[in-house]
Design an enzyme around this catalytic site. Structure first.
Site, PDB file in Angstrom:
ATOM      1  N   ASP A 179      -2.057   4.788   8.000  1.00 43.02           N
ATOM      2  CA  ASP A 179      -2.371   5.967   8.822  1.00 43.02           C
ATOM      3  C   ASP A 179      -2.830   5.460  10.189  1.00 43.02           C
ATOM      4  O   ASP A 179      -2.043   5.291  11.113  1.00 43.02           O
ATOM      5  CB  ASP A 179      -3.437   6.794   8.093  1.00 43.02           C
ATOM      6  CG  ASP A 179      -3.730   8.114   8.770  1.00 43.02           C
ATOM      7  OD1 ASP A 179      -3.742   8.162  10.014  1.00 43.02           O
ATOM      8  OD2 ASP A 179      -3.986   9.120   8.068  1.00 43.02           O
ATOM      9  N   ASP A 219       0.856  -1.190   0.000  1.00 40.83           N
ATOM     10  CA  ASP A 219       0.000   0.000   0.000  1.00 40.83           C
ATOM     11  C   ASP A 219       0.893   1.241   0.000  1.00 40.83           C
ATOM     12  O   ASP A 219       2.094   1.167   0.283  1.00 40.83           O
ATOM     13  CB  ASP A 219      -0.940   0.001   1.215  1.00 40.83           C
ATOM     14  CG  ASP A 219      -2.247   0.753   0.928  1.00 40.83           C
ATOM     15  OD1 ASP A 219      -2.329   1.441  -0.115  1.00 40.83           O
ATOM     16  OD2 ASP A 219      -3.180   0.660   1.748  1.00 40.83           O
ATOM     17  N   ASP A 220       0.265   2.390  -0.313  1.00 41.34           N
ATOM     18  CA  ASP A 220       1.050   3.632  -0.315  1.00 41.34           C
ATOM     19  C   ASP A 220       1.411   4.050   1.106  1.00 41.34           C
ATOM     20  O   ASP A 220       2.507   4.512   1.365  1.00 41.34           O
ATOM     21  CB  ASP A 220       0.309   4.761  -1.072  1.00 41.34           C
ATOM     22  CG  ASP A 220      -1.133   4.964  -0.625  1.00 41.34           C
ATOM     23  OD1 ASP A 220      -1.638   4.192   0.228  1.00 41.34           O
ATOM     24  OD2 ASP A 220      -1.778   5.900  -1.146  1.00 41.34           O
TER      25      ASP A 220
HETATM   26  O1  LIG Z   1      -4.352   3.232   7.834  1.00 42.23           O
HETATM   27  P1  LIG Z   1      -5.653   3.811   7.356  1.00 42.23           P
HETATM   28  O2  LIG Z   1      -6.208   4.812   8.349  1.00 42.23           O
HETATM   29  O3  LIG Z   1      -6.661   2.784   6.991  1.00 42.23           O
HETATM   30  O4  LIG Z   1      -5.338   4.689   6.057  1.00 42.23           O
HETATM   31  C1  LIG Z   1      -4.546   4.238   5.009  1.00 42.23           C
HETATM   32  C2  LIG Z   1      -5.352   3.946   3.772  1.00 42.23           C
HETATM   33  O5  LIG Z   1      -6.068   5.127   3.364  1.00 42.23           O
HETATM   34  C3  LIG Z   1      -5.813   5.385   1.980  1.00 42.23           C
HETATM   35  O6  LIG Z   1      -6.704   4.668   1.154  1.00 42.23           O
HETATM   36  P2  LIG Z   1      -8.215   5.132   0.899  1.00 42.23           P
HETATM   37  O7  LIG Z   1      -9.118   4.354   1.813  1.00 42.23           O
HETATM   38  O8  LIG Z   1      -8.305   6.627   1.003  1.00 42.23           O
HETATM   39  O9  LIG Z   1      -8.541   4.673  -0.557  1.00 42.23           O
HETATM   40  P3  LIG Z   1      -7.727   4.818  -1.914  1.00 42.23           P
HETATM   41  O10 LIG Z   1      -6.455   4.051  -1.752  1.00 42.23           O
HETATM   42  O11 LIG Z   1      -8.642   4.201  -2.918  1.00 42.23           O
HETATM   43  O12 LIG Z   1      -7.485   6.271  -2.187  1.00 42.23           O
HETATM   44  C4  LIG Z   1      -4.434   4.852   1.771  1.00 42.23           C
HETATM   45  O13 LIG Z   1      -4.234   4.536   0.386  1.00 42.23           O
HETATM   46  C5  LIG Z   1      -4.422   3.606   2.620  1.00 42.23           C
HETATM   47  O14 LIG Z   1      -4.930   2.490   1.921  1.00 42.23           O
HETATM   48  O1  LIG Z   2      -3.757  10.815   0.467  1.00 45.34           O
HETATM   49  C1  LIG Z   2      -3.814  10.414   1.658  1.00 45.34           C
HETATM   50  N1  LIG Z   2      -2.951  10.940   2.582  1.00 45.34           N
HETATM   51  C2  LIG Z   2      -2.958  10.563   3.902  1.00 45.34           C
HETATM   52  O2  LIG Z   2      -2.166  11.055   4.713  1.00 45.34           O
HETATM   53  C3  LIG Z   2      -3.906   9.572   4.263  1.00 45.34           C
HETATM   54  N2  LIG Z   2      -4.228   8.960   5.452  1.00 45.34           N
HETATM   55  C4  LIG Z   2      -5.218   8.117   5.184  1.00 45.34           C
HETATM   56  N3  LIG Z   2      -5.556   8.154   3.886  1.00 45.34           N
HETATM   57  C5  LIG Z   2      -4.752   9.051   3.276  1.00 45.34           C
HETATM   58  N4  LIG Z   2      -4.721   9.470   1.993  1.00 45.34           N
HETATM   59 MG   LIG Z   3      -5.758   3.087  -0.031  1.00 48.45          MG
END
Ligand SMILES: O=P(O)(O)OC[C@H]1O[C@H](OP(=O)(O)OP(=O)(O)O)[C@H](O)[C@@H]1O
Ligand SMILES: O=c1[nH]c(=O)c2nc[nH]c2[nH]1
Ligand SMILES: [Mg+2]
Length: 165
Positions: A97, A93-94
């Site tokens: 959080d 994952d990127d």
């Molecule tokens: O540790 P957490 O509090 O769960 O946050 C982290 C996740 O939030 C973001 O995804 P998001 O749910 O925004 O979806 P996306 O990847 O489709 O943008 C990010 O890409 C992680 O997958």
């Molecule tokens: O673009 C993002 N940046 C963040 O810091 C983050 N945390 C949860 N989901 C996220 N998405």
């Molecule tokens: Mg995500």
């Protein structure tokens, strides 16, 4: 309190993604990779290229609407990795959080190695490998969520005009 922002450029993401690949190549070989969509797709592409990994599965977890967190929903399970519980698979994952997304996916793939490019303190215990930590009150701005725009010169923004002439 207004969040701080940590802006990540395409160049930086590529560098950090390659740094992640250097860490992961030591831990291989890997059966395949599961990208957590959507944010994990581009980091997974960078890492897959470096590790010469061709088998890419996805899992889709929807948690956030812009910067607001909701209930995580698994929209698509990581079918190809489920039977082995993720053993030998990399989960990418990127960022982590709060760790909410990680916990949902780890419950499906408890034996996978979970790697992210960025991590915040609350999510850190859920990750096996990451590259850069930012503080919990920092919002990471990814290049796919931003675009360059005009910014007024400092003097104009302060309203005291320019000097000379
Ligand atoms: O540790 P957490 O509090 O769960 O946050 C982290 C996740 O939030 C973001 O995804 P998001 O749910 O925004 O979806 P996306 O990847 O489709 O943008 C990010 O890409 C992680 O997958
Ligand atoms: O673009 C993002 N940046 C963040 O810091 C983050 N945390 C949860 N989901 C996220 N998405
Ligand atoms: Mg995500």
């Amino acid at each position: 309190m207004a969040p701080r922002y940590y802006t990540v450029t395409w160049d930086q993401l590529h560098r950090d993604g390659k740094a992640l690949a250097w860490r992961l190549v030591e831990r291989g070989p890997w059966t395949g990779m599961v990208a957590i969509t959507r944010g994990g797709l581009i980091p997974a592409a960078i890492v897959a290229r470096e590790l010469d990994c061709r088998l890419i599965e996805t899992v889709s977890v929807v948690t956030y609407d812009e910067e607001q967190r909701g209930h995580p929903q698994v929209v698509k399970p990581p079918q190809a990795a489920l039977e082995s519980q993720g053993e030998g698979w990399l989960l990418i994952d990127d960022l982590v959080d709060t760790g909410t997304t990680a916990k949902v996916v780890r419950a499906m793939l408890p034996k996978a190695h979970f790697a992210t490019v960025y991590a915040k303190p609350a999510g850190k215990p859920t990750v096996d490998t990451f590259i850069t930590e930012v503080s919990q009150d920092t919002w990471i701005l990814f290049p796919w969520d931003t675009e360059p725009q005009f910014i007024a010169p400092i003097a104009k923004a302060r309203g005291n005009g320019g000097g000379g002439q």
